[in-house]
Design a protein around this motif. Structure first.
Motif, PDB file in Angstrom:
ATOM      1  N   ARG A  44       0.831  -1.205   0.000  1.00  0.00           N
ATOM      2  CA  ARG A  44       0.000   0.000   0.000  1.00  0.00           C
ATOM      3  C   ARG A  44       0.860   1.246   0.000  1.00  0.00           C
ATOM      4  N   LEU A  45       0.353   2.292  -0.621  1.00  0.00           N
ATOM      5  CA  LEU A  45       1.041   3.576  -0.601  1.00  0.00           C
ATOM      6  C   LEU A  45       0.933   4.163   0.797  1.00  0.00           C
ATOM      7  N   GLU A  46       2.056   4.394   1.415  1.00  0.00           N
ATOM      8  CA  GLU A  46       2.080   4.988   2.749  1.00  0.00           C
ATOM      9  C   GLU A  46       2.581   6.416   2.647  1.00  0.00           C
ATOM     10  N   SER A  47       2.069   7.268   3.510  1.00  0.00           N
ATOM     11  CA  SER A  47       2.482   8.667   3.498  1.00  0.00           C
ATOM     12  C   SER A  47       3.942   8.803   3.910  1.00  0.00           C
ATOM     13  N   LEU A  48       4.685   9.561   3.130  1.00  0.00           N
ATOM     14  CA  LEU A  48       6.083   9.871   3.450  1.00  0.00           C
ATOM     15  C   LEU A  48       6.227  11.320   3.911  1.00  0.00           C
ATOM     16  N   TRP A  49       5.112  11.984   4.105  1.00  0.00           N
ATOM     17  CA  TRP A  49       5.135  13.397   4.492  1.00  0.00           C
ATOM     18  C   TRP A  49       5.716  13.547   5.901  1.00  0.00           C
ATOM     19  N   ASP A  50       6.661  14.453   6.058  1.00  0.00           N
ATOM     20  CA  ASP A  50       7.320  14.710   7.330  1.00  0.00           C
ATOM     21  C   ASP A  50       6.943  16.128   7.764  1.00  0.00           C
ATOM     22  N   ASP A  51       6.080  16.212   8.770  1.00  0.00           N
ATOM     23  CA  ASP A  51       5.625  17.529   9.224  1.00  0.00           C
ATOM     24  C   ASP A  51       6.778  18.402   9.684  1.00  0.00           C
ATOM     25  N   ALA A  52       7.749  17.801  10.355  1.00  0.00           N
ATOM     26  CA  ALA A  52       8.879  18.586  10.849  1.00  0.00           C
ATOM     27  C   ALA A  52       9.680  19.176   9.695  1.00  0.00           C
ATOM     28  N   LYS A  53       9.851  18.399   8.663  1.00  0.00           N
ATOM     29  CA  LYS A  53      10.597  18.884   7.497  1.00  0.00           C
ATOM     30  C   LYS A  53       9.817  19.971   6.769  1.00  0.00           C
ATOM     31  N   ALA A  54       8.506  19.784   6.667  1.00  0.00           N
ATOM     32  CA  ALA A  54       7.691  20.736   5.908  1.00  0.00           C
ATOM     33  C   ALA A  54       7.423  22.026   6.665  1.00  0.00           C
ATOM     34  N   ALA A  55       7.601  22.009   7.982  1.00  0.00           N
ATOM     35  CA  ALA A  55       7.198  23.154   8.801  1.00  0.00           C
ATOM     36  C   ALA A  55       7.889  24.450   8.391  1.00  0.00           C
ATOM     37  N   SER A  56       9.150  24.358   8.004  1.00  0.00           N
ATOM     38  CA  SER A  56       9.911  25.569   7.680  1.00  0.00           C
ATOM     39  C   SER A  56       9.873  25.930   6.194  1.00  0.00           C
ATOM     40  N   MET A  57       9.100  25.187   5.403  1.00  0.00           N
ATOM     41  CA  MET A  57       9.082  25.416   3.964  1.00  0.00           C
ATOM     42  C   MET A  57       8.088  26.504   3.573  1.00  0.00           C
ATOM     43  N   THR A  58       8.420  27.217   2.496  1.00  0.00           N
ATOM     44  CA  THR A  58       7.461  28.113   1.869  1.00  0.00           C
ATOM     45  C   THR A  58       6.449  27.278   1.087  1.00  0.00           C
ATOM     46  N   GLU A  59       5.368  27.900   0.627  1.00  0.00           N
ATOM     47  CA  GLU A  59       4.377  27.158  -0.146  1.00  0.00           C
ATOM     48  C   GLU A  59       4.973  26.571  -1.434  1.00  0.00           C
ATOM     49  N   PRO A  60       5.774  27.324  -2.198  1.00  0.00           N
ATOM     50  CA  PRO A  60       6.400  26.699  -3.365  1.00  0.00           C
ATOM     51  C   PRO A  60       7.319  25.536  -2.989  1.00  0.00           C
TER      52      PRO A  60
ATOM     53  N   ARG B 183       6.045  17.903  -2.126  1.00  0.00           N
ATOM     54  CA  ARG B 183       4.929  17.020  -2.480  1.00  0.00           C
ATOM     55  C   ARG B 183       5.150  16.358  -3.832  1.00  0.00           C
ATOM     56  N   SER B 184       5.622  17.136  -4.797  1.00  0.00           N
ATOM     57  CA  SER B 184       5.839  16.615  -6.148  1.00  0.00           C
ATOM     58  C   SER B 184       6.881  15.509  -6.135  1.00  0.00           C
ATOM     59  N   ASN B 185       7.993  15.749  -5.455  1.00  0.00           N
ATOM     60  CA  ASN B 185       9.063  14.757  -5.413  1.00  0.00           C
ATOM     61  C   ASN B 185       8.616  13.477  -4.709  1.00  0.00           C
ATOM     62  N   LEU B 186       7.823  13.623  -3.647  1.00  0.00           N
ATOM     63  CA  LEU B 186       7.307  12.435  -2.958  1.00  0.00           C
ATOM     64  C   LEU B 186       6.407  11.621  -3.890  1.00  0.00           C
TER      65      LEU B 186
ATOM     66  N   ASP C 130      -6.951  22.281  -0.206  1.00  0.00           N
ATOM     67  CA  ASP C 130      -6.562  23.669   0.034  1.00  0.00           C
ATOM     68  C   ASP C 130      -5.267  23.815   0.804  1.00  0.00           C
ATOM     69  N   ASN C 131      -4.579  22.679   1.075  1.00  0.00           N
ATOM     70  CA  ASN C 131      -3.198  22.783   1.561  1.00  0.00           C
ATOM     71  C   ASN C 131      -2.395  21.622   1.006  1.00  0.00           C
ATOM     72  N   ALA C 132      -1.084  21.773   0.991  1.00  0.00           N
ATOM     73  CA  ALA C 132      -0.208  20.840   0.290  1.00  0.00           C
ATOM     74  C   ALA C 132      -0.297  19.427   0.850  1.00  0.00           C
ATOM     75  N   LYS C 133      -0.266  19.299   2.169  1.00  0.00           N
ATOM     76  CA  LYS C 133      -0.296  17.971   2.773  1.00  0.00           C
ATOM     77  C   LYS C 133      -1.615  17.264   2.479  1.00  0.00           C
ATOM     78  N   ASP C 134      -2.724  17.960   2.628  1.00  0.00           N
ATOM     79  CA  ASP C 134      -4.031  17.331   2.364  1.00  0.00           C
ATOM     80  C   ASP C 134      -4.134  16.862   0.918  1.00  0.00           C
ATOM     81  N   CYS C 135      -3.584  17.650  -0.010  1.00  0.00           N
ATOM     82  CA  CYS C 135      -3.635  17.251  -1.419  1.00  0.00           C
ATOM     83  C   CYS C 135      -2.844  15.966  -1.632  1.00  0.00           C
ATOM     84  N   TYR C 136      -1.649  15.909  -1.032  1.00  0.00           N
ATOM     85  CA  TYR C 136      -0.804  14.708  -1.129  1.00  0.00           C
ATOM     86  C   TYR C 136      -1.519  13.493  -0.554  1.00  0.00           C
TER      87      TYR C 136
END
Length: 700
Positions: free
Chosen positions: A9-25, A31-34, A209-215
Motif C-alpha cells: 500500500r502507498l504509505e504517506s512519506l510526508w514529514d511535518d517537521a521537514k515541511a514546517a519551515s518550507m514556503t508554499e512553493p 509534495r511533487s518529489n514524494l 486547500d493545503n499541500a499535505k491534504d492534497c498529497y
C-alpha cells in the motif's frame, strides 16, 4: 496476481517537521518529489502538480496570486524549483475572454507566455488550464496504474461511481488542452464535495486547500482504487491464464541476445537505435497469456503511455513451447516491414491536411512470448523508460480486463495526440542529437588511461559504452566514475580476458542484451615488455602475441559477426603503437606483436569494406600518464634502456619528438573518436600516428 497493484500500500512519506519551515512553493516541490518517487503513483515524466500562492509583484509591490505548476517536460520525482512555470492567476482568468472555442484551443498555448510571473523562463505546459481553473489551492494530476485500469475500462464511468461515489467524479475522454481545463473547472464548481476527478483513458486529478491534504488525498484515492481492484479480481488468473510457457532466465537472455541485433539492424536505417530488454514477472505474465493476441493490438490508453510506446507493439512470432530461433530471426524482416506498412496506413487513414510528415514507422515495443519485452529508441534512457511505460500499460490492461473490457484510445484520437502540432513543435525544439547518439561501443582495456579517456570521449558524444578489462578492481573504478558523470544508462562493464574466446563471446552477448548490438569496437587491451632478444623467453614472446595479436583477432572476429548480423556497418579502431612501424631496441616481442596487429587491421579493412565495416589504426607513442602498461617493470626497463630515471622518461620522450610535446591519453582518444565517428566515414585501412612526430614511424 503478479505485480499486484497493492503489493504494498502507498504509505504517506510526508514529514511535518521537514515541511514546517518550507514556503508554499517549497512544499509544492516536496509534495511533487514524494509523489513522483513512487512509480505506482505516476510514470516517469508523467503527471503534474500545482499550487496557487500569494506573491509580491516585482513592479507594483502588491500581493498577487500566482500559479506554480510543473512546466513543459521534466519529471515530478526528480525536478527542482526551476522545473515550475509561474503565471499570474488574474491573467490566466483573463484568457477566458480570448478563447474562441474548441476548433481554436491550440492557439491558447501561445497566450501562456503573456501570463508569466517573475520573468520565469520555464515554459508552461498544455495542462496549465487544468490546474489554473480548479477552484482549489493545490492540485495533483497523476497516472496511477490502478486509476488508469478503471479509466481505460469500457464502463469506466460506472466503475468510478461504484468505487468512489460522489467523492471522485468522472469526465469522458478529451485530449488535454484548454477545453478540458474548462470542463474540469465546471465539474469542480458544480460538485464542491468532490475531492477529484477521473479522466477517461487518462488519469486522476485530486485537489485540496493545503499541500499535505492534497498529497494525502492522492494517496488515499489510489489506494482505494487498488484495494477495490484486488478484492474484485481475487485469485482470478490474469489475462485469462497462461497459454505459453516461460523459458528459464539464461535461455531468455540468450534469445534476446540473438534477436536484438537482428531487430536493431532492421530499424536503424535512418538513425541508430539503442535497445533495452525487460523480463520482469509482469511482462512474462502478459507475453505468455491467452489474451496477448487480443490486447496487444489495442495499444495503450493513457496519452503518456501512448506517446512513449507508439500506436501498438509488434508481437514477435516465437513459440517458446517449440522454439525455432533461426526461423524467428528469418521472419523478422517481413514482420518489421509489415509493421511499417501498417503504421503508414494508419497515418494515411488519420492524417489531416496540416499534419506533420510521417515519422519513424518502426515499432518501439517488441513482445516475445516466453522471453520478455524488447524496446528500442534513440538512446538507452528512452528505451528503458519506454519499457517502463509499457509495463504501466500491462498493469492497466490486467486490471481493466479483469473487471471490465479494456479499451485503448480510438485510432483517430491516438493519431491526433501523436501528430498534434503542439507535440510536433516540442519535438522540433529538442536539441540536435550528438554525433554518436544511438551508437554502441566496446572498449577493451577500458580501465586504463587510453581506454577510459576514449570511453569518456564517446560518452560526451552520446554513445553507450561497454568497458572490458581483465583488471576487475580498476574496471569497477573506471565504470563507477563514468557512470557517475554520464548516467548509469550509458555505461556497462564486464571483466574480460581478450585471449579467452568464450569470455569474448559472452561480453558481446551481454552487450547485445544491454544495448541491442554494437557499432564501434576499440581494441585497446595491451601489455608491454622490454628485454634483449637473447633474454626474451618463449613465454614472454607468446604473452605478447596472445594479447596483442590473438586477442585483437578474437575481439574483431566477434565484432564482425555482430556487424554482419545487424547489417548496418560498423567501425573498428585498433590502438596499436608507433613501435608497430618503427623498430625499438630491447622490445622485439612487443614491436613484432604490434606490427602483426597493424597488418591484421589492414586485412580486416579488406574483408569488411563491402559490409560498410571500416577498420583503422591509431598509433600512440610514449603515453605515460594514466597508462597501466607504464607501471612496474616496463617503466623500469624502458628507463634503463634509455639511461634515465622514471621521472625523466616522459621528458626524454617529449624532447625526442619532432613537435617537442607530450602525448596524453586524451590525444589518443581524439584520434580514436575521429575514426569511430562519421567524420571519417570514407576512411578505412588507414593509420593515424599520434606521437608528436617521429620520422621513423612515417607511413610509406
Amino acid at each position: 496476481m503478479t505485480d499486484s497493484l497493492t503489493a504494498n500500500r502507498l504509505e504517506s512519506l510526508w514529514d511535518d517537521a521537514k515541511a514546517a519551515s518550507m514556503t508554499e512553493p517549497q512544499k509544492l516541490l516536496y509534495r511533487s518529489n514524494l509523489l513522483g518517487s513512487d512509480k505506482r503513483v505516476t510514470n516517469y515524466g508523467g503527471g503534474n502538480t500545482s499550487a496557487k500562492v500569494m506573491e509580491t509583484d516585482p513592479l507594483t509591490g502588491e500581493a498577487v496570486e500566482v500559479l506554480w505548476v510543473k512546466g513543459s517536460g521534466g519529471d515530478i520525482g526528480s525536478m527542482g524549483m526551476d522545473g515550475f512555470a509561474t503565471l499570474y492567476m488574474d491573467r490566466l482568468r483573463a484568457l477566458k475572454g480570448k478563447y474562441r472555442g474548441l476548433a481554436h484551443e491550440d492557439e491558447m498555448v501561445a497566450y501562456l507566455p503573456h501570463c508569466t510571473f517573475g520573468l520565469n523562463p520555464r515554459a508552461a505546459s498544455i495542462d496549465t488550464p487544468l490546474h489554473a481553473y480548479v477552484p482549489r489551492k493545490h492540485v495533483d494530476h497523476v497516472h496511477s496504474d490502478a486509476i488508469i485500469a478503471i479509466a481505460a475500462s469500457a464502463d469506466s464511468r460506472d466503475l468510478t461511481r461504484r468505487i468512489f461515489g460522489d467523492e471522485i467524479g468522472w469526465l469522458p475522454w478529451k485530449k488535454p488542452g484548454y477545453e478540458l481545463g474548462l470542463w474540469l473547472e465546471r465539474f469542480a464548481v458544480e460538485n464542491p464535495q468532490a475531492r477529484g476527478c477521473v479522466l477517461e483513458s487518462h488519469g486522476l486529478f485530486t485537489w485540496a486547500d493545503n499541500a499535505k491534504d492534497c498529497y494525502l488525498t492522492t494517496l488515499a484515492i489510489i489506494n482505494k482504487a487498488a484495494d477495490w481492484l484486488d478484492r474484485t479480481t481475487g485469485d482470478k488468473p490474469a489475462f485469462g491464464g497462461a497459454a505459453r510457457p516461460t523459458l528459464p532466465p539464461a535461455q531468455r537472455r540468450d534469445i534476446a541476445a540473438r534477436l536484438m541485433p537482428a531487430i536493431r539492424g532492421l530499424i536503424s536505417g535512418d538513425r541508430h537505435k539503442v535497445g533495452h530488454f525487460d523480463d520482469r514477472p509482469a511482462v512474462l505474465e502478459f507475453v505468455g497469456s491467452r489474451m496477448l493476441d487480443t490486447l496487444a493490438p489495442l495499444g495503450t490508453s493513457c496519452p503518456d503511455h501512448f506517446l512513449r510506446t507508439k500506436i501498438r507493439p509488434l508481437v514477435v512470432d516465437f513459440d517458446p513451447a517449440d522454439p525455432d530461433l533461426d526461423a524467428t530471426v528469418a521472419g523478422l524482416d517481413k514482420a518489421v516491414a509489415d509493421y511499417r506498412d501498417g503504421y503508414a496506413a494508419y497515418y494515411d487513414r488519420c492524417k489531416h491536411p496540416d499534419s506533420p510528415a510521417l515519422r519513424d514507422p518502426n515499432a518501439v515495443v517488441y513482445l516475445v512470448p516466453g522471453v520478455g519485452m524488447i524496446t528500442f529508441a534513440g538512446d538507452k534512457a528512452t528505451a528503458r523508460i519506454s519499457a517502463e511505460f509499457y509495463v504501466n500499460a500491462i498493469n492497466v490492461m490486467r486490471g481493466a480486463s479483469a473487471v471490465s473490457t479494456y479499451q485503448g484510445l480510438p485510432e483517430q484520437e491516438a493519431f491526433d495526440i501523436e501528430y498534434w502540432l503542439l507535440e510536433e513543435a516540442k519535438l522540433q525544439r529538442m536539441p540536435k542529437p550528438k554525433s554518436l547518439a544511438g551508437r554502441v561501443a566496446l572498449v577493451t582495456g577500458g580501465a586504463g588511461g587510453i581506454g577510459a579517456a576514449t570511453a569518456e570521449r564517446f560518452l560526451r558524444e552520446g554513445a553507450c559504452v561497454m568497458l572490458a578489462d581483465i583488471d576487475e578492481a580498476a574496471l569497477k573504478t573506471a565504470h563507477d566514475g563514468l557512470a557517475g558523470r554520464f548516467g548509469r544508462d550509458m555505461v556497462r562493464s564486464a571483466p574480460m580476458n581478450v585471449t579467452d574466446e568464450h569470455q569474448v563471446a559472452r561480453v558481446y552477448a551481454d552487450m547485445a542484451v544491454e544495448f541491442g548490438g554494437i557499432d564501434i569496437l576499440v581494441s585497446n587491451a595491451g601489455i608491454a615488455s622490454s628485454a634483449p632478444v637473447e633474454d626474451t623467453s618463449l613465454a614472454l614472446w607468446n604473452k605478447n602475441m596472445d594479447i596483442l595479436s590473438t586477442g585483437y583477432f578474437l575481439v574483431s572476429r566477434e565484432a564482425f559477426r555482430a556487424f554482419r548480423a545487424q547489417g548496418i556497418g560498423g567501425a573498428v579502431v585498433f590502438v596499436a603503437s608507433k613501435n608497430g612501424l618503427a623498430a625499438s631496441p630491447n622490445a622485439s616481442a612487443y614491436c613484432t606483436a604490434k606490427a602483426a596487429e597493424i597488418h591484421l587491421a589492414r586485412c580486416l579493412a579488406l574483408e569488411g569494406a563491402e559490409g560498410g565495416i571500416r577498420v583503422n589504426v591509431v598509433n600512440p607513442d610514449a603515453v605515460l600518464r594514466g597508462s597501466r602498461i607504464w607501471e612496474g617493470e616496463w617503466l623500469d626497463q624502458r628507463a634503463s634502456t634509455y639511461g634515465t630515471d622514471k621521472e625523466g622518461l616522459e621528458e626524454m620522450y617529449r624532447k625526442r619528438s619532432m613537435l617537442k610535446r607530450s602525448v596524453l591519453p586524451e590525444d589518443i582518444a581524439e584520434g580514436v573518436y575521429f575514426f569511430a565517428s562519421d567524420l571519417s566515414a570514407k576512411s578505412t585501412g588507414n593509420i593515424l600516428n599520434v606521437d608528436a612526430g617521429n620520422v621513423q614511424a612515417f607511413t610509406r
